[in-house]
Design an enzyme around this catalytic site. Structure first.
Site, PDB file in Angstrom:
ATOM      1  N   CYS A  98       0.861  -1.179   0.000  1.00 38.06           N
ATOM      2  CA  CYS A  98       0.000   0.000   0.000  1.00 38.06           C
ATOM      3  C   CYS A  98       0.896   1.226   0.000  1.00 38.06           C
ATOM      4  CB  CYS A  98      -0.916  -0.010   1.223  1.00 38.06           C
ATOM      5  SG  CYS A  98      -1.894   1.499   1.420  1.00 38.06           S
TER       6      CYS A  98
ATOM      7  N   CYS B 211      -4.838   6.672  -2.974  1.00 35.27           N
ATOM      8  CA  CYS B 211      -4.174   5.376  -3.149  1.00 35.27           C
ATOM      9  C   CYS B 211      -2.812   5.641  -3.770  1.00 35.27           C
ATOM     10  CB  CYS B 211      -5.007   4.454  -4.035  1.00 35.27           C
ATOM     11  SG  CYS B 211      -4.211   2.871  -4.408  1.00 35.27           S
TER      12      CYS B 211
END
EC number: 5.1.1.7
Length: 280
Positions: free
Chosen positions: A75, A225
């Site tokens: 991530c 993101c």
């Protein structure tokens, strides 16, 4: 349960960070992570991140459970938060610039905390072959660039990129008009993506400025993101829509992304901020 945690956020993508340096196994189960991430009955977060002992020639290991209990390979916003968390645990001053080698399921990622509070991350090289995504849209040894995909009753031109986790990028005229709650799950669970997919909708404002909305695999619609922003810049360059360095504007704020040439690593720069501490 009595477990200390610290909450961090990167452009509104928020995480519960756990100091797991004395154990090689996460101190929480995926099922517990689901409960803790619940924004009504728990702490509330997009995921739980564990700072674990080093693996091989790295400084630390990162594991993450999404809010649905699934475990992604990596991530981008999360690793910036992890780097800031490690620096805080080590007692570094806010002006210090520690650099870490972090083992992840996507490989070794190298973030560096900057004196201005930003974190720059060497995200490694993007993977472009269909078999690396993975997707069945093209043969395994071919790239997926501007490939048609039927979703929601229409054809979309998509480009697929892996930043250690899979991304499907499509370029649109008005990103604000996209019905993300409807289209996001349809892309995520499309049979062309056997491991599901993160989906980015991109509006090119200028060659050095992209606007993006994202539906994350396992987390749904989020404010930002990091790996998605990296994949978006790579896809824009591959489609001759962007310069090698651009600002990617997300609902939570901007990230600076650079991909100088094929075969080179993608660099991502953005914030990571501590929100509060607590005990579970």
């Amino acid at each position: 349960m009595s477990l200390q945690f610290t909450k961090y956020q990167g452009l509104g993508n928020d995480f519960i960070l756990i100091d797991n340096r004395n154990e090689a196994t996460p101190l929480l189960t995926p099922e517990q992570a689901v409960d803790i991430c619940d924004r009504h009955f728990g702490v509330g977060a997009d995921g739980v991140i564990f700072l674990l002992p080093a693996t091989g020639e790295t400084d630390y290991t990162m594991r993450i459970f999404n809010s649905d209990g699934s475990e992604p390979e990596m991530c981008g916003n999360g690793i910036r938060c992890l780097a800031r968390f490690a620096a805080d645990l080590e007692g570094h001053a806010l002006t210090a610039t520690p650099r870490y080698r972090i083992h992840t399921l996507a490989g070794t990622i190298t973030p560096q905390v900057r004196s201005d509070g930003q974190v720059t991350v060497d995200m490694g090289q993007p993977r472009l072959l269909a078999g690396e995504i993975p997707t069945t849209l093209k043969p395994a040894a071919e790239k997926v660039i501007a490939q048609p995909l039927q979703v929601g009753g229409r054809s979309w031109s998509v480009t697929c990129v892996s930043m250690g986790n899979p991304h499907c990028i499509t370029f649109v005229e008005n990103v604000a008009a996209i019905d993300l709650h409807t289209l996001g799950p349809q892309f995520e669970h499309h049979p062309a993506f056997p491991q599901r997919i993160n989906t980015e909708f991109i509006e090119v404002i200028r060659p050095d400025y992209l606007k993006m909305r994202v539906w994350e695999r396992g987390a749904g619609m989020t404010l930002a993101c990091g790996t998605g922003a990296c994949a978006a810049l790579v896809a824009a360059v591959l489609n001759d829509l962007s310069e090698p360095r651009a600002t990617v504007e997300l609902p939570g704020g901007p990230l600076e992304i650079e991909w100088s040439a094929p075969g080179q690593a993608v660099l991502m720069t953005g914030p990571a901020e501590q929100v509060f501490q607590g005990v579970l």
